[in-house]
Design an enzyme around this catalytic site. Structure first.
Site, short mmCIF file in Angstrom:
data_model
loop_
_atom_site.label_atom_id
_atom_site.label_comp_id
_atom_site.label_asym_id
_atom_site.label_seq_id
_atom_site.Cartn_x
_atom_site.Cartn_y
_atom_site.Cartn_z
N ARG A 19 51.09 27.02 40.40
CA ARG A 19 50.71 28.46 39.85
C ARG A 19 51.20 29.91 41.32
O ARG A 19 53.24 29.21 41.46
CB ARG A 19 49.70 29.05 40.13
CG ARG A 19 48.81 27.65 38.90
CD ARG A 19 47.16 27.35 38.80
NE ARG A 19 46.71 28.91 38.67
CZ ARG A 19 46.96 29.64 37.62
NH1 ARG A 19 47.52 29.65 36.57
NH2 ARG A 19 45.68 30.83 37.08
N ASP A 144 43.36 39.16 48.09
CA ASP A 144 42.85 40.05 47.04
C ASP A 144 42.82 41.37 47.18
O ASP A 144 42.27 42.27 47.42
CB ASP A 144 41.36 39.91 46.92
CG ASP A 144 41.24 39.50 45.44
OD1 ASP A 144 41.14 40.76 44.79
OD2 ASP A 144 40.92 38.34 44.09
N TYR A 157 32.84 34.50 46.89
CA TYR A 157 34.13 34.68 47.10
C TYR A 157 34.80 35.90 47.71
O TYR A 157 35.97 35.72 48.76
CB TYR A 157 35.23 34.66 46.16
CG TYR A 157 36.82 35.28 45.86
CD1 TYR A 157 37.50 34.25 46.28
CD2 TYR A 157 36.82 36.50 45.68
CE1 TYR A 157 38.41 34.45 45.91
CE2 TYR A 157 37.78 36.70 45.19
CZ TYR A 157 38.82 35.91 45.46
OH TYR A 157 40.16 36.50 45.87
N ALA A 160 33.98 36.41 51.52
CA ALA A 160 35.78 36.23 52.73
C ALA A 160 36.07 36.61 52.32
O ALA A 160 36.98 35.90 53.41
CB ALA A 160 35.30 34.33 51.95
#
Length: 249
Positions: A19, A144, A157, A160
């Protein structure tokens, strides 16, 4: 005789078997880097990728296995990455755990796993790799794009990843001027492994993205290539969103 191997830059890419990680490793290799392809459970795929890269350019890629959740495995990984070609110029912290953890059903083991892969391992790996890098080294952390608009049900998530974003800025200060530290913040790039969304659900997800499409691993790879390149020599402490505008909605 000039040792051309000694002049070839080396990058360690974590979670690089498949990926986005594989796209990053492939892109850097295409730019002339030697690549250390890290994997844990997908080490077979990592070895296949390294073999394919070596078929294009001999002795230019190696696969290395390590469980980044094990703090004791971090320093040996850094040393192995450096030892292969006796140099290390870049680290890409791409490896990440990601799964739903709704409030009320969150266990300590889930928190430990998500924090270990998304925050603790990158920090310890930077600490282990930085002394092995020469002047002009560079680090890219994959964070992100939705940290400020997180989805419910993923609290550990996002916590973090927010820590990793903060770490990117903090270590950019601490490691300057010799080593640059930046981040790339992906949006929705690929359908999840084993995606079971209907066509209508996929269309609805794409409608959330201003660019009206998934990004793919290549978009992240291009951003990483830029941040590791000489063109970004004055860029540090930055987090580059690559999300098709998703964070704006």
């Amino acid at each position: 005789m000039i040792d051309t191997k000694a002049r070839t830059k080396v990058a360690l890419v974590t979670g690089a078997a498949r990926r986005i990680g594989a796209a990053i490793a492939d892109a850097l290799h295409g730019d002339g880097w030697n690549v250390v392809v890290h994997a844990h459970t997908s080490i077979g795929a990592a070895r296949e990728l390294a073999e394919s890269l070596n078929a294009r350019r001999p002795d230019s890629a190696v696969a290395v296995a390590a469980d980044l959740r094990d703090a004791a495995a971090i320093e040996p990984l850094a040393k192995a990455a450096h030892a292969r070609w006796q140099r290390l110029d870049a680290l890409v912290n791409n490896a990440s755990s990601y799964h739903r953890t709704p409030l009320g059903a969150i266990g300590v083991a889930q928190i430990d796993e998500l924090v270990a892969s998304n925050l603790r391992a990158p920090l310890l790996l930077i600490q282990a790799c930085a002394p092995l890098m020469g002047e002009g080294g560079a680090i890219v952390n994959i964070v992100d794009a939705l940290l400020r608009r997180p989805m419910p049900g993923f609290a550990p998530y996002y916590a973090a990843k927010a820590g990793l974003a903060s770490l990117t800025e903090t270590l950019a200060l601490e490691l300057a001027p010799g080593i640059r530290v930046n981040g790339v913040a992906p949006g929705h790039m690929l359908w999840a492994t084993g995606n079971e969304m209907s066509a209508a659900q996929q269309d609805a997800e794409l409608a959330r993205i201003p660019m009206q499409r998934l990004g793919g691993g290549e978009e992240i790879a291009r951003a990483v290539r830029y941040l590791l390149s000489a063109e970004a020599a004055y860029v540090t402490g930055s987090i580059l969103p690559v999300d098709g505008g998703l964070r704006l909605k």
